[in-house]
Design a protein around this motif. Structure first.
Motif, PDB file in Angstrom:
ATOM      1  N   ARG A   1      39.923   7.316   5.347  1.00 16.20           N
ATOM      2  CA  ARG A   1      40.049   7.901   4.916  1.00 16.20           C
ATOM      3  C   ARG A   1      41.111   7.526   4.693  1.00 16.20           C
ATOM      4  O   ARG A   1      41.999   7.506   6.279  1.00 16.20           O
TER       5      ARG A   1
ATOM      6  N   GLN B   1      46.084  13.277   2.295  1.00 13.30           N
ATOM      7  CA  GLN B   1      44.781  12.851   2.236  1.00 13.30           C
ATOM      8  C   GLN B   1      44.622  12.291   1.141  1.00 13.30           C
ATOM      9  O   GLN B   1      44.784  12.333  -0.481  1.00 13.30           O
TER      10      GLN B   1
ATOM     11  N   PHE C   1      42.133   7.739  -0.901  1.00  9.22           N
ATOM     12  CA  PHE C   1      40.953   6.701   0.179  1.00  9.22           C
ATOM     13  C   PHE C   1      41.872   5.677  -0.940  1.00  9.22           C
ATOM     14  O   PHE C   1      42.539   5.856  -1.936  1.00  9.22           O
TER      15      PHE C   1
END
Length: 835
Positions: free
Chosen positions: A751, A759, A761
């Motif tokens: 992550r 956040q 990915f």
């Protein structure tokens, strides 16, 4: 008749209000308000049901028994000093200033009781004070840190000498802090050469100033006595002979002696490198047992062969007879060890079950794993597990059972010519959505995956014409970016664990031991991945599942049996290295509790004082003192606190005023023991692996022991950062985190996060230079930084004895410590992060 108007008048000021109600007894509401819910005790009532059935005589007898028990405790604590053959009271006289003289102070104290007497004070001196029926042993202490700590931890009374015209200084304050931190019994303070202060009216001011200074360290000091006054010296002698020493908690839980004499006895084989030693002294603390090991100063711990009586002769006739007696005959054996005697094995016996992990390879080949370890799973490594199968062209109405019989695009029931001419529609494609989403699965719309961005409108461009920059331009841009990042990291230290890899270093190989964690405090840590990298014999360390119960058992076992305190004995030790014969004489010897010679992972709190000039780096070589033992080790610092998964973040530095947990491998010590950390002022010589006792030490930090635990995981964190190269709302092109496509694919499951809390990915790799696309949960700014956290378990280092040679097995442990190399090539230090 006209109405009469009333004239206005003021209220009378002479009106007296009525007196308030007074009664002999207060009302119920008033009593209730005063009690505030408390129940008034009825006179004559008893507290407990047992007391309710006791008569007045029984209660009187009970109070008498309580007084007798307290009196017995006081008599027992002072019985070691009672009688003409009683143990002497140990008094350590320590000068804190340069112009103070301990020998002169001892002479003045003795002359206050016995006038016109002269004592040759050149070492420990035993004196009998007939006025109080006590024996006193004066120990003049030099202004040396190690000597002062050794003398003060065994002394019943410590006398600090101050000067009226000289300050204590840094060295003297270092002595006070070390003695206070390790534990000290009763303390007295005296000032020397006070009569030299003129005029005399300034002397009370100086005494008051010295009292204020000493109260900063020992608040119970109510007076500073003068050595020049015979009356005050007599009062000090009275206090020394009549006061009950309060002792030190960790010292009184064990048996110990003050070594009066050391006698070496050559073994049967004169060519042997080991011999026997006889130590003579008075037993103090708990009873001395021959089954337990004996810690002799800084020499180490050894087995006891036997304990014999060494009582002093009571008459001159007996003394003459004993002088002609053979020393090997006529001695009374008090105790000999039995089959329950502790051995010298510091590690558990080797078990065949441990070979399962010893034969594991150091690491798996990159071809066997396709991704980094995240929590307890290697993503992308299972080729056919959890990955949705590719879509198949199936006829309409085909069930899941029937679809299993179709192999790819070969359908026997469908004409091949028709399939070549007709394009399959979306309704003819059955895509299984039952498989769980993996970290590489994107939550965005996948309707336009196979179409170009130029022809299909999309919120996030799916593909673009990406050209790799030239090597010269990329190197120049990377250098400029990293120079700016270094400056910002040094200023705010927001990324203390950040590293930068060299473009020619493969991250998947350099960081092969690192893993990802969704949460440092709650994620499961797979310990099987650490087995190939753990130090040798780590599984043989002492495990303590229930520390509280084990500690109580070991302490209570020392309460019963053994040679009682107050007995003068000779302790015969065996297998002592002859190399210790030329070393300094040990001052004391402590009996170890059961299992205190077995090694485990010691955890202690460590606090660096705010007055420290610079932070203390982890893995620094320090001398650690725990109770009566000192070790030389490299400490590992980690965050304190309790976590559900018992994983704690590794700290590269201990900053001033910060408290952390220090871990190392050493013999266990039961109880909450004060710990002192010293920094050697000079490095040891190349010819010796252990610093000599003459090495000057500097008190760096203090702490307290915690329950030992080999299962405590210390996770070292690394942060790889990248620069947002292109930003399109939530879709960001990141560079400078990796430098090849294979590294992006390897760490794709981790992550991402940004400096400002976003956040995301990894979505896909771009080109061959490590560029990749990432999707975040919010818009990312151009001045933000993208990071990914990696963790690796680090292992505590082994400790070796300090001052008396290395502990057995120390050379093997040094070789094992070299296996755990944490610093590699191709890394750049950011801020205060040392990798």
């Amino acid at each position: 008749m006209a109405p009469q108007t009333e004239s206005h008048h003021h209220r009378s000021t002479t009106k007296i209000p009525q007196k308030p109600f007074k009664s002999r007894h207060a009302t119920k509401s008033y009593i209730k308000e005063l009690t505030k819910g408390k129940v008034e005790r009825v006179p004559g009532s008893r507290k407990t049901p047992h007391q309710q059935v006791m008569s007045k005589i029984d209660r009187r007898h009970q109070a008498k028994q309580i007084r007798q028990i307290k009196h017995k405790e006081i008599v027992k604590s002072t019985s070691v000093f009672a009688g003409h053959e009683g143990a002497p009271r140990l008094i350590a006289v320590l000068p804190l200033c340069e112009d103070c003289d301990a020998a002169a102070a001892i002479q003045k104290l003795h002359q206050s009781v016995i006038p016109d007497s002269d004592l040759p004070v050149d070492g420990p001196l035993k004196v009998r004070v007939e006025r109080f029926g006590q024996s006193v042993l004066y120990m003049p202490v030099k202004r040396d840190l190690v000597a002062a700590m050794d003398a003060c931890r065994v002394a019943d009374f410590v006398i600090f000498l101050l000067s009226p015209d000289h300050e204590v200084g840094e060295e003297g304050e270092q002595l006070i802090r070390a003695i206070e931190s390790q534990g000290v019994s009763n303390v007295l303070t005296m000032v020397q050469n006070l009569n030299t202060i003129q005029p005399p009216k300034k002397q009370p001011q100086i005494v008051s100033s010295l009292k204020s200074y000493i109260n900063h360290f020992f608040p119970d000091q109510d007076k500073v006595h003068s050595v020049d006054s015979d009356r005050e010296c007599a009062n000090v002698i009275r206090s020394l002979c009549t006061t009950t020493p309060k002792g030190v908690v960790w010292r009184e839980d064990r048996s110990w002696i003050l070594v009066e004499d050391v006698h070496w006895s050559q073994g049967q084989n004169e060519s042997s490198a080991r011999a026997g030693v006889i130590l003579t002294g008075v037993v103090r603390g708990k009873g001395l047992k021959a089954d337990r090991l004996l810690q002799v100063g800084d020499w180490g711990h050894f087995q006891i062969e036997k304990i014999t009586d060494a009582s002093l002769p009571t008459s001159r006739k007996h003394k003459a007879d004993e002088m002609t007696m053979d020393p090997e005959q006529g001695t009374k054996i008090l105790q000999v060890p039995d089959e329950d005697q502790d051995d010298l094995d510091e590690l558990a016996p080797y078990d065949e079950a441990m070979t399962d992990f010893d034969n594991l390879p150091a690491s798996e080949a990159p071809s066997e794993r396709k991704g980094v370890l995240l929590d307890d799973h290697h993503y992308f490594s299972d080729e056919d597990q959890g990955i949705p199968p590719p879509p198949k062209k199936l006829p309409k109405g085909t069930s899941n059972y029937q679809s299993a019989w179709f192999l790819g695009d070969d359908m026997s029931d469908v004409d091949s010519s028709d399939s070549d001419q007709e394009e399959p529609s979306d309704s003819n494609i059955d895509v299984s959505m039952a498989a769980p989403l993996l970290p590489q699965d994107e939550p965005l719309s996948t309707a336009h995956q196979g179409e170009a961005t130029e022809t299909t409108p999309s919120e996030y461009p799916q593909s673009e014409a990406f050209l790799n920059p030239s090597p010269a331009d990329e190197a120049q841009e990377l250098s400029a970016y990293r120079s700016s990042r270094k400056t910002s990291a040094k200023e705010d230290l927001e990324f203390p664990d950040e590293i930068e890899l060299h473009p020619n270093v493969l991250a998947r190989e350099r960081l092969s031991r690192y893993r990802g964690l969704r949460s440092l405090k709650t994620s499961t840590w797979d310990t099987t991945e650490d087995k190939p990298h753990q130090p040798q014999d780590y599984d043989r360390l002492l495990p303590i599942p229930d520390y509280k119960s084990a500690r109580k058992t070991a302490v209570r076992e020392a309460l019963v049996g053994g040679v009682p305190a107050g007995k003068r004995v000779s302790i015969h030790l065996r297998n002592i290295p002859l190399s210790l014969q030329n070393s300094h004489k040990p001052l004391s010897a402590f009996s170890l509790l059961r299992h205190e010679h077995k090694r485990t992972v010691i955890n202690t709190t460590i606090t660096l004082p705010s007055s420290a000039s610079e932070p203390l780096p982890s893995k620094s070589q320090l001398v650690v003192q725990i109770g009566s033992r000192r070790f030389l080790t490299n400490l590992l610092f980690s965050q304190s606190g309790s976590t559900p998964n018992d994983v704690h973040k590794y700290l590269r530095f201990l900053h001033p005023g910060q408290t952390a947990v220090a871990s190392f491998i050493a013999p266990v010590t039961w109880g909450s023991i004060p710990v002192l950390f010293f920094l050697p002022s000079s490095s040891p010589s190349s010819s010796s692996t252990t610093p000599q006792p003459q090495t000057h030490l500097h008190l760096t930090a203090t702490g307290t022991t915690l329950p030992p635990s080999p299962s405590r995981t210390i996770a070292k964190r690394l942060i790889l950062t990248g620069h947002p190269y292109k930003i399109h709302k939530k879709l960001v092109t990141v560079r400078y985190m990796f430098f090849n496509k294979e590294d992006v694919e390897w760490f794709k499951a981790l992550r991402l996060w940004t400096k400002r809390g976003r956040q995301g990915f990894v979505r896909e790799s771009l080109g061959t230079h490590g560029y990749f696309k990432a999707v975040f949960d919010g818009k990312v700014g151009p001045m933000d930084a993208v990071g990914v956290s990696l963790y690796k378990r680090v292992w505590p280092r082994g400790a070796k004895g300090w001052g008396g040679g290395m502990v057995e097995g120390g050379e093997e442990r040094e070789e094992n410590e070299k296996k755990n190399v944490d610093v590699g090539e191709g890394e750049v230090v950011m801020g205060d992060a040392v990798v």
